[in-house]
Write a protein that holds these residues in place. Structure first.
Motif, PDB file in Angstrom:
ATOM      1  N   PHE A 226       0.801  -1.091   0.119  1.00 34.41           N
ATOM      2  CA  PHE A 226       0.097  -0.036   0.038  1.00 34.41           C
ATOM      3  C   PHE A 226       0.886   1.251  -0.010  1.00 34.41           C
ATOM      4  CE2 PHE A 226      -1.906   3.472   2.715  1.00 34.41           C
ATOM      5  CZ  PHE A 226      -3.166   3.784   1.762  1.00 34.41           C
ATOM      6  N   SER A 227       0.683   2.083  -1.057  1.00 30.52           N
ATOM      7  CA  SER A 227       1.777   3.249  -1.138  1.00 30.52           C
ATOM      8  C   SER A 227       0.582   4.531  -1.304  1.00 30.52           C
ATOM      9  CB  SER A 227       2.526   3.054  -2.167  1.00 30.52           C
ATOM     10  OG  SER A 227       2.044   2.979  -3.527  1.00 30.52           O
ATOM     11  N   ARG A 228       1.311   5.689  -1.092  1.00 29.23           N
ATOM     12  CA  ARG A 228       0.636   6.794  -1.221  1.00 29.23           C
ATOM     13  C   ARG A 228       1.303   7.802  -1.494  1.00 29.23           C
ATOM     14  NH1 ARG A 228      -1.003  10.543   4.320  1.00 29.23           N
ATOM     15  NH2 ARG A 228      -0.887  12.621   3.106  1.00 29.23           N
ATOM     16  N   ASP A 230       1.432  12.170  -2.728  1.00 26.10           N
ATOM     17  CA  ASP A 230       0.820  13.402  -2.735  1.00 26.10           C
ATOM     18  C   ASP A 230       1.512  14.226  -3.951  1.00 26.10           C
ATOM     19  OD1 ASP A 230      -0.920  12.914  -0.682  1.00 26.10           O
ATOM     20  OD2 ASP A 230       0.748  13.217   0.771  1.00 26.10           O
ATOM     21  N   THR A 237      -4.041  13.442  -4.339  1.00 25.69           N
ATOM     22  CA  THR A 237      -3.456  12.207  -3.640  1.00 25.69           C
ATOM     23  C   THR A 237      -3.565  11.025  -4.614  1.00 25.69           C
ATOM     24  OG1 THR A 237      -3.180  13.389  -1.563  1.00 25.69           O
ATOM     25  CG2 THR A 237      -3.175  11.156  -1.476  1.00 25.69           C
ATOM     26  N   TYR A 238      -2.627  10.043  -4.567  1.00 19.17           N
ATOM     27  CA  TYR A 238      -2.554   8.758  -5.274  1.00 19.17           C
ATOM     28  C   TYR A 238      -2.529   7.863  -4.206  1.00 19.17           C
ATOM     29  CZ  TYR A 238      -2.726  11.836  -9.214  1.00 19.17           C
ATOM     30  OH  TYR A 238      -3.083  13.049 -10.354  1.00 19.17           O
ATOM     31  N   LEU A 239      -3.436   6.702  -4.338  1.00 23.47           N
ATOM     32  CA  LEU A 239      -3.111   5.646  -3.215  1.00 23.47           C
ATOM     33  C   LEU A 239      -3.092   4.332  -4.222  1.00 23.47           C
ATOM     34  CD1 LEU A 239      -5.969   6.328  -0.549  1.00 23.47           C
ATOM     35  CD2 LEU A 239      -3.602   7.101  -0.559  1.00 23.47           C
ATOM     36  N   ARG A 240      -2.048   3.851  -4.087  1.00 21.18           N
ATOM     37  CA  ARG A 240      -2.001   2.574  -4.843  1.00 21.18           C
ATOM     38  C   ARG A 240      -2.068   1.188  -4.045  1.00 21.18           C
ATOM     39  NH1 ARG A 240       3.450   0.468  -8.136  1.00 21.18           N
ATOM     40  NH2 ARG A 240       2.429  -0.754  -9.646  1.00 21.18           N
ATOM     41  N   PHE A 254     -11.859   2.854   3.805  1.00 20.85           N
ATOM     42  CA  PHE A 254     -10.752   3.988   4.213  1.00 20.85           C
ATOM     43  C   PHE A 254     -10.638   4.257   5.752  1.00 20.85           C
ATOM     44  CE2 PHE A 254     -12.318   4.288   0.070  1.00 20.85           C
ATOM     45  CZ  PHE A 254     -11.118   4.634  -0.706  1.00 20.85           C
ATOM     46  N   VAL A 333      -4.225   9.357   5.052  1.00 18.87           N
ATOM     47  CA  VAL A 333      -5.086   8.063   4.860  1.00 18.87           C
ATOM     48  C   VAL A 333      -3.976   7.100   5.456  1.00 18.87           C
ATOM     49  CG1 VAL A 333      -6.001   6.416   3.444  1.00 18.87           C
ATOM     50  CG2 VAL A 333      -6.231   8.781   2.721  1.00 18.87           C
ATOM     51  N   THR A 335      -4.786   3.794   5.911  1.00 14.42           N
ATOM     52  CA  THR A 335      -4.864   2.540   5.107  1.00 14.42           C
ATOM     53  C   THR A 335      -6.088   2.460   4.582  1.00 14.42           C
ATOM     54  OG1 THR A 335      -4.365   0.103   5.249  1.00 14.42           O
ATOM     55  CG2 THR A 335      -5.672   1.003   6.916  1.00 14.42           C
TER      56      THR A 335
END
Length: 434
Positions: A226-228, A230, A237-240, A254, A333, A335
């Motif tokens: 899990f990566s974030r 900004d 913001t991108y969450l992968r 979330f 965020v 997780t």
């Protein structure tokens, strides 16, 4: 005599031609099945049940990730290798159950040739506008009046006149009758029934129906990473989220630490968009190609509602979530938890017997078990069994996908067509000779 001889001469080559065609078709039928036979790639053991009867066999994420979307390519076998019929069952995301909540009956009195009086208590002063009466079956109509009180001395009218109609229930000996009235919160309600022309009703209970929403059962999907990221340039913001194998994500939860108040438009990127961001260096290059990603899906993260998102069921190996921060600081965020809705194979199993699941064949079709016609006869509350770890089948060769097998099929078809052409030419030649 000449006609008979001519007929014999024309039939003879035709007979040879048909023999040739039959030989070709036989060779083709022997060659093609080997290329299209079912070849399951995985297997998982099922724990031996402790007693006979129907059981739910949970399809874990490890299993469903290797299946077709419609779960057509899974089979259940006993120790002897015999196929065991099953039903597929899926949890409902939300179920609404109606529960009968009884009121306390303070008194139920009768006056001969007059009336019956039922007094019920509403100690919590719940706002109510109906009463459900559980009554023994009776073919009768009753005129009723309803009043309310907070002290059982001073009564105020709620409904001056109403009717309870004939009750007939062929499936049981009792029936529920609903009586509606204006919304109120009196501590006590008094129902007066006119018995002047008939005997009193046998009222077993009085209460109301309360609807309770119940969430379906989900299984947490394991995440590989899990990566974030900004981005100050795009104010987003991108969450992968990456998974160790293909999965079917159906619910996101979330965990947002701050700020306390937020309202952010967001969306799940398509596979093409995710690839674009990887090429731009926003994420590290993925080692393996995505099989399928959840399609574009806009939603909103708001502190006024639970941070939960329901997803359409599609296979993915990663999810990329874009959150639009506008001029606000990025969301913290912690997780994102990903779940899939529980699905089961329902099968009739024997106690202490070993069973095995075999699955993973893109060419497999759904089985046709007669058990599907008896869904209503099988209870929904069943003991559950969770399969063990899935392992690759060592004999899971895939001849249907190899170029050699495809060439074999085409060669067989070509030979059949050539045989048909040869037979046609020979027939034409024979006709010319005659």
């Amino acid at each position: 005599m000449m006609q008979a001889q001519l007929l014999f001469q024309t039939r003879l080559p035709m007979r040879h031609s048909y023999s040739l065609l039959l030989l070709l078709l036989f060779w083709c039928s022997c060659s093609i099945p080997a290329a299209v036979a079912q070849q399951y790639s995985w297997q998982a053991p099922v724990p031996a049940p402790t007693h006979n009867g129907y059981h739910n066999i949970l399809l874990t994420p490890e299993i469903t990730g290797q299946l077709q979307q419609d779960l057509a390519d899974i089979r259940l076998y006993d120790k002897a290798g015999k196929e065991v019929p099953y039903l597929l069952r899926t949890e409902e995301p939300v179920q609404y159950r109606k529960l009968f909540q009884p009121y306390k009956i303070v008194s139920y009195t009768h006056r001969t040739d007059c009336c019956s009086e039922l007094v019920i208590a509403n100690p919590e002063q719940r706002k109510i506008n109906n009463i459900s009466l559980l009554i023994r079956n009776a073919d009768v109509q009753k005129q009723v009046a309803l009043s309310g009180s907070d002290n059982q001395h001073d009564w105020y009218v709620l409904k001056a006149k109403d009717m309870l109609y004939a009750i007939e229930n062929t499936q049981g000996t009792t029936e529920v009758k609903l009586l509606n009235f204006p919304l109120n919160d009196y501590k006590y309600l008094r129902l007066v029934l006119n018995d002047s022309s008939s005997a009193p009703l046998n009222i077993v209970n009085a209460g109301y129906y309360d609807t309770h929403p119940e969430s379906g059962k989900y299984t947490l999907l394991p995440q590989q990473s899990f990566s974030r990221t900004d981005s100050a340039a795009t104010k987003k913001t991108y969450l992968r989220l990456q998974f160790p194998q293909p999965v079917y994500p159906e619910r996101l939860e979330f965990e947002i630490n701050s700020p306390a108040l937020y309202y952010r438009p967001a969306r799940i990127l398509t596979e093409a968009e995710s690839s674009t961001f990887r090429r731009r260096g926003l994420f590290r290059k993925q080692k393996r190609r995505l099989q399928q990603s959840a399609s574009f899906l806009p939603f909103t993260l708001s502190s006024n509602t639970p941070a939960v998102l329901e997803l359409p069921r599609r296979q993915a190996e990663e999810l990329v979530i874009e959150i639009d921060n506008a001029d606000n600081p990025p969301l913290d965020v912690a997780t994102v938890k990903v779940y899939q809705l529980n699905r089961y194979l329902v099968a009739n199993l024997e106690a202490r017997k070993q069973y095995t699941l075999k699955f993973g064949d893109e060419a497999a079709a759904s089985p046709a078990y007669e058990l599907q016609h008896f869904k209503a006869n099988i209870p929904t509350a069943l003991p559950a069994l969770e399969p063990g770890k899935a392992t690759a089948l060592p004999t899971a060769a895939k001849p249907a996908k190899t170029p050699a097998s495809k060439i074999l099929i085409w060669v067989a078809l070509a030979v059949v067509l050539a045989g048909l052409g040869l037979m046609t030419v020979r027939l034409l030649n024979e006709m010319k000779k005659t």
